[in-house]
Design a protein around this motif. Structure first.
Motif, PDB file in Angstrom:
ATOM      1  N   ALA A   4       9.085   8.582  -5.073  1.00 38.30           N
ATOM      2  CA  ALA A   4       9.193  10.031  -4.880  1.00 38.30           C
ATOM      3  C   ALA A   4       8.595  10.465  -3.543  1.00 38.30           C
ATOM      4  O   ALA A   4       9.157  11.311  -2.837  1.00 38.30           O
ATOM      5  CB  ALA A   4       8.511  10.763  -6.026  1.00 38.30           C
ATOM      6  N   GLY A   5       7.452   9.899  -3.170  1.00 42.60           N
ATOM      7  CA  GLY A   5       6.832  10.268  -1.913  1.00 42.60           C
ATOM      8  C   GLY A   5       7.684   9.879  -0.713  1.00 42.60           C
ATOM      9  O   GLY A   5       7.818  10.651   0.243  1.00 42.60           O
ATOM     10  N   HIS A   6       8.291   8.712  -0.770  1.00 40.78           N
ATOM     11  CA  HIS A   6       9.145   8.295   0.333  1.00 40.78           C
ATOM     12  C   HIS A   6      10.479   9.026   0.323  1.00 40.78           C
ATOM     13  O   HIS A   6      11.068   9.272   1.387  1.00 40.78           O
ATOM     14  CB  HIS A   6       9.334   6.776   0.302  1.00 40.78           C
ATOM     15  CG  HIS A   6       8.094   6.039   0.705  1.00 40.78           C
ATOM     16  ND1 HIS A   6       7.140   5.653  -0.212  1.00 40.78           N
ATOM     17  CD2 HIS A   6       7.626   5.664   1.919  1.00 40.78           C
ATOM     18  CE1 HIS A   6       6.149   5.052   0.424  1.00 40.78           C
ATOM     19  NE2 HIS A   6       6.416   5.053   1.712  1.00 40.78           N
ATOM     20  N   ALA A   7      10.927   9.419  -0.857  1.00 40.60           N
ATOM     21  CA  ALA A   7      12.150  10.226  -0.924  1.00 40.60           C
ATOM     22  C   ALA A   7      11.939  11.574  -0.235  1.00 40.60           C
ATOM     23  O   ALA A   7      12.853  12.106   0.410  1.00 40.60           O
ATOM     24  CB  ALA A   7      12.569  10.435  -2.378  1.00 40.60           C
ATOM     25  N   GLU A   8      10.720  12.118  -0.333  1.00 39.70           N
ATOM     26  CA  GLU A   8      10.435  13.385   0.348  1.00 39.70           C
ATOM     27  C   GLU A   8      10.510  13.224   1.858  1.00 39.70           C
ATOM     28  O   GLU A   8      11.024  14.097   2.566  1.00 39.70           O
ATOM     29  CB  GLU A   8       9.045  13.883  -0.066  1.00 39.70           C
ATOM     30  CG  GLU A   8       8.721  15.295   0.407  1.00 39.70           C
ATOM     31  CD  GLU A   8       8.216  15.361   1.849  1.00 39.70           C
ATOM     32  OE1 GLU A   8       8.423  16.390   2.519  1.00 39.70           O
ATOM     33  OE2 GLU A   8       7.607  14.353   2.314  1.00 39.70           O
ATOM     34  N   ILE A   9      10.002  12.103   2.366  1.00 36.70           N
ATOM     35  CA  ILE A   9      10.089  11.844   3.803  1.00 36.70           C
ATOM     36  C   ILE A   9      11.545  11.779   4.238  1.00 36.70           C
ATOM     37  O   ILE A   9      11.959  12.394   5.228  1.00 36.70           O
ATOM     38  CB  ILE A   9       9.372  10.533   4.168  1.00 36.70           C
ATOM     39  CG1 ILE A   9       7.879  10.622   3.856  1.00 36.70           C
ATOM     40  CG2 ILE A   9       9.595  10.194   5.645  1.00 36.70           C
ATOM     41  CD1 ILE A   9       7.134   9.303   3.997  1.00 36.70           C
ATOM     42  N   VAL A  10      12.349  11.023   3.489  1.00 36.69           N
ATOM     43  CA  VAL A  10      13.770  10.867   3.816  1.00 36.69           C
ATOM     44  C   VAL A  10      14.474  12.219   3.812  1.00 36.69           C
ATOM     45  O   VAL A  10      15.205  12.571   4.750  1.00 36.69           O
ATOM     46  CB  VAL A  10      14.438   9.886   2.835  1.00 36.69           C
ATOM     47  CG1 VAL A  10      15.961   9.899   2.996  1.00 36.69           C
ATOM     48  CG2 VAL A  10      13.909   8.470   3.047  1.00 36.69           C
ATOM     49  N   PHE A  26       0.839  -1.206   0.000  1.00 35.47           N
ATOM     50  CA  PHE A  26       0.000   0.000   0.000  1.00 35.47           C
ATOM     51  C   PHE A  26       0.873   1.256   0.000  1.00 35.47           C
ATOM     52  O   PHE A  26       0.586   2.228  -0.719  1.00 35.47           O
ATOM     53  CB  PHE A  26      -0.920   0.000   1.221  1.00 35.47           C
ATOM     54  CG  PHE A  26      -2.288  -0.548   0.936  1.00 35.47           C
ATOM     55  CD1 PHE A  26      -3.320   0.285   0.551  1.00 35.47           C
ATOM     56  CD2 PHE A  26      -2.533  -1.912   1.042  1.00 35.47           C
ATOM     57  CE1 PHE A  26      -4.591  -0.218   0.285  1.00 35.47           C
ATOM     58  CE2 PHE A  26      -3.800  -2.429   0.775  1.00 35.47           C
ATOM     59  CZ  PHE A  26      -4.829  -1.585   0.395  1.00 35.47           C
ATOM     60  N   ALA A  27       1.932   1.259   0.807  1.00 37.96           N
ATOM     61  CA  ALA A  27       2.806   2.432   0.864  1.00 37.96           C
ATOM     62  C   ALA A  27       3.483   2.685  -0.474  1.00 37.96           C
ATOM     63  O   ALA A  27       3.562   3.830  -0.947  1.00 37.96           O
ATOM     64  CB  ALA A  27       3.853   2.237   1.956  1.00 37.96           C
ATOM     65  N   VAL A  28       3.960   1.628  -1.092  1.00 41.20           N
ATOM     66  CA  VAL A  28       4.633   1.759  -2.393  1.00 41.20           C
ATOM     67  C   VAL A  28       3.653   2.240  -3.450  1.00 41.20           C
ATOM     68  O   VAL A  28       3.964   3.131  -4.256  1.00 41.20           O
ATOM     69  CB  VAL A  28       5.264   0.407  -2.790  1.00 41.20           C
ATOM     70  CG1 VAL A  28       5.695   0.414  -4.244  1.00 41.20           C
ATOM     71  CG2 VAL A  28       6.451   0.088  -1.883  1.00 41.20           C
TER      72      VAL A  28
END
Length: 463
Positions: free
Chosen positions: A362-368, A354-356
């Motif tokens: 890109a969305g997880h790169a923003e969190i990082v 679901f997260a992927v």
């Protein structure tokens, strides 16, 4: 069926609505909830509700337990490398419980195929090529355990024995080399029968947690050609430091060793171009640990283990039971029951899927990137504060610093308990380069720069 079960089955829509309301109330106020709470004296026996059934149990939980829980899914909980649960991963986790799949084998559903696809997608995020295959496990400790179990089997292969068949006693003495191994490595060595004393610490670079490549080469030379295990770190727990993975991998041209990389949270550096070079060479590892309930921000418990030696994995973890089927040694064809320590296993892949799907790379790169920016900002503020001392550069998402005047564990703990009791932030103590210190670990998707300011103000109050 028991009358209470029958009643709750009929009331299931109302029960789920009530649980939803409890969860929403908790999540809505999470940003302002205390980051942690002081545990109270334990009770002598389990407190029971005056009424039976699920609705009464939920009311008791709301009254007795919910107020005493940490806001560990919130933005100011920096005590461990702890992510929260993004909205999509929370949806996936709820459905995981509701659907209750056991993706151990592919006889009854395609649940295992969703896991394979999710693993392949995430492997690409971390720069791992097609040679690396993986599976979900419960956390970084179990991922390191699996990687070292494969290393143990490989060592046996080098010495002409199958440890998985004849036992670890046939292996003889084992040497494991590492610069700043995580505590879970020691635990895994104990569980695997190799023993904690098998780990030989190798000197790190001056003032750092990163292994000294020259010292590692000298340690390998001292083995006189005997195969060993090398545990490299991509993101150390105290300061977020990285071993030079390419330099370590290059040593295999001259020395025989299994390379395991503990990249529990450091693998996510690959998502930020500013720090991606620190995981260059990860693909050369024989086994890799990545923790998903850290920077992927999926609920506990979830991690990945990768290896380029699937045949060894099947040899170690194959399950001998006719009703579970035989392991298929073709690449990618094995059921998960033959690949990890568990037989029955939770469908951990679904929250990650679901997260992927929801936010992509890109969305997880923003969190990082946002977490890295927050860590850097806190480091800058600490460096300017007279009562605080930054002990290491902020290389990724960990801020390691000292409280001036606190030179032992008790004094550091006392200050951090004051911080905890304020409700403003939760941080944990550590020992870094012989000094008692504090570490702040940024990995929560909710944390913003105003949270950094708030955390710093709270630190000023105890410094």
């Amino acid at each position: 069926m028991h009358e209470l079960l029958q009643r709750d089955l009929l009331d299931l829509p109302a029960l789920l609505a009530a649980a939803r309301a409890t969860a929403l109330t908790s999540l809505t106020g999470l940003d302002e909830r205390p980051a942690a709470v002081r545990p109270q004296a334990p009770e002598a026996a389990l407190l029971r509700s005056a009424e039976p059934g699920a609705a009464a149990a939920l009311r008791l939980f709301e009254q007795r337990w919910l107020p005493r829980l940490a806001g560990s899914a919130g933005p100011r909980y920096l005590g461990f490398v702890t992510g929260g649960a993004t909205p999509a991963s929370l949806v996936g986790d709820w459905l995981t419980a509701a659907l209750d799949q056991n993706p151990t084998a592919g006889w009854d559903s395609e649940a295992p195929e969703l896991e394979r696809q999710t693993v392949r997608e995430l492997a690409g995020w971390f720069g791992l090529g097609a040679a690396h295959q993986g599976a979900f496990v419960s956390g970084a400790t179990m991922s390191n355990f699996v990687g070292l179990a494969l290393a143990r089997e490989w060592l046996g292969e080098q010495r002409g024995v199958r440890v998985s068949e004849v036992g670890v006693s046939a292996l003889g003495p084992v040497t494991v080399l590492s610069g700043a191994a995580h505590s879970s490595i020691h635990k895994a060595l104990s569980m695997l029968g190799l023993g904690r004393q098998a780990l030989q610490p190798v000197a790190t670079l001056a003032g750092r947690d990163a292994v000294d490549p020259r010292a590692l080469e000298l340690a390998l030379q001292a083995q006189q050609g005997r195969p060993v295990i090398v545990v490299a770190n991509a993101g150390t727990v105290n300061s977020g430091d990285f071993d030079e993975l390419r330099a370590i991998a290059a040593l295999r041209e001259r020395y025989p060793f299994w390379l395991h990389v503990d990249a529990a949270f450091g693998a996510f550096a690959a998502l930020d171009a500013r720090v991606a070079d620190r995981v260059a060479g990860l693909d050369a590892a024989d086994s890799v640990c990545v923790d998903c309930h850290k920077w992927l921000n999926v609920p506990y418990d979830s991690a990945l283990q990768f290896t380029r030696h699937r045949a060894l994995q099947l040899r170690v973890f194959q399950n001998a039971a006719a009703y579970l089927g035989e392991p298929d040694e073709k690449a990618g064809g094995a059921d998960f029951v033959h690949l990890t320590p568990e037989n029955s296993r939770r469908w951990r892949a679904l929250p990650a899927w679901f997260a992927v799907q929801a936010y992509g790379r890109a969305g997880h790169a923003e969190i990082v990137a946002r977490n890295i920016d927050g860590a850097r900002r806190l480091g800058e503020l600490i460096a300017q504060q007279p009562g605080l001392e930054l002990l290491a550069p902020v290389r990724l998402n960990i801020v390691c610093f000292a409280l001036r005047g606190c030179t032992d564990a008790a004094s550091v703990q006392a200050r951090l308990e004051r911080l905890r009791d304020s409700g403003e932030a939760f941080l944990t103590p550590t020992l870094f380069q012989g000094r008692w210190a504090v570490r702040a670990a940024f990995s929560n998707w909710r944390t913003r720069m105003d949270d950094v300011t708030r955390i710093f103000e709270a630190l000023k109050g105890i410094s």
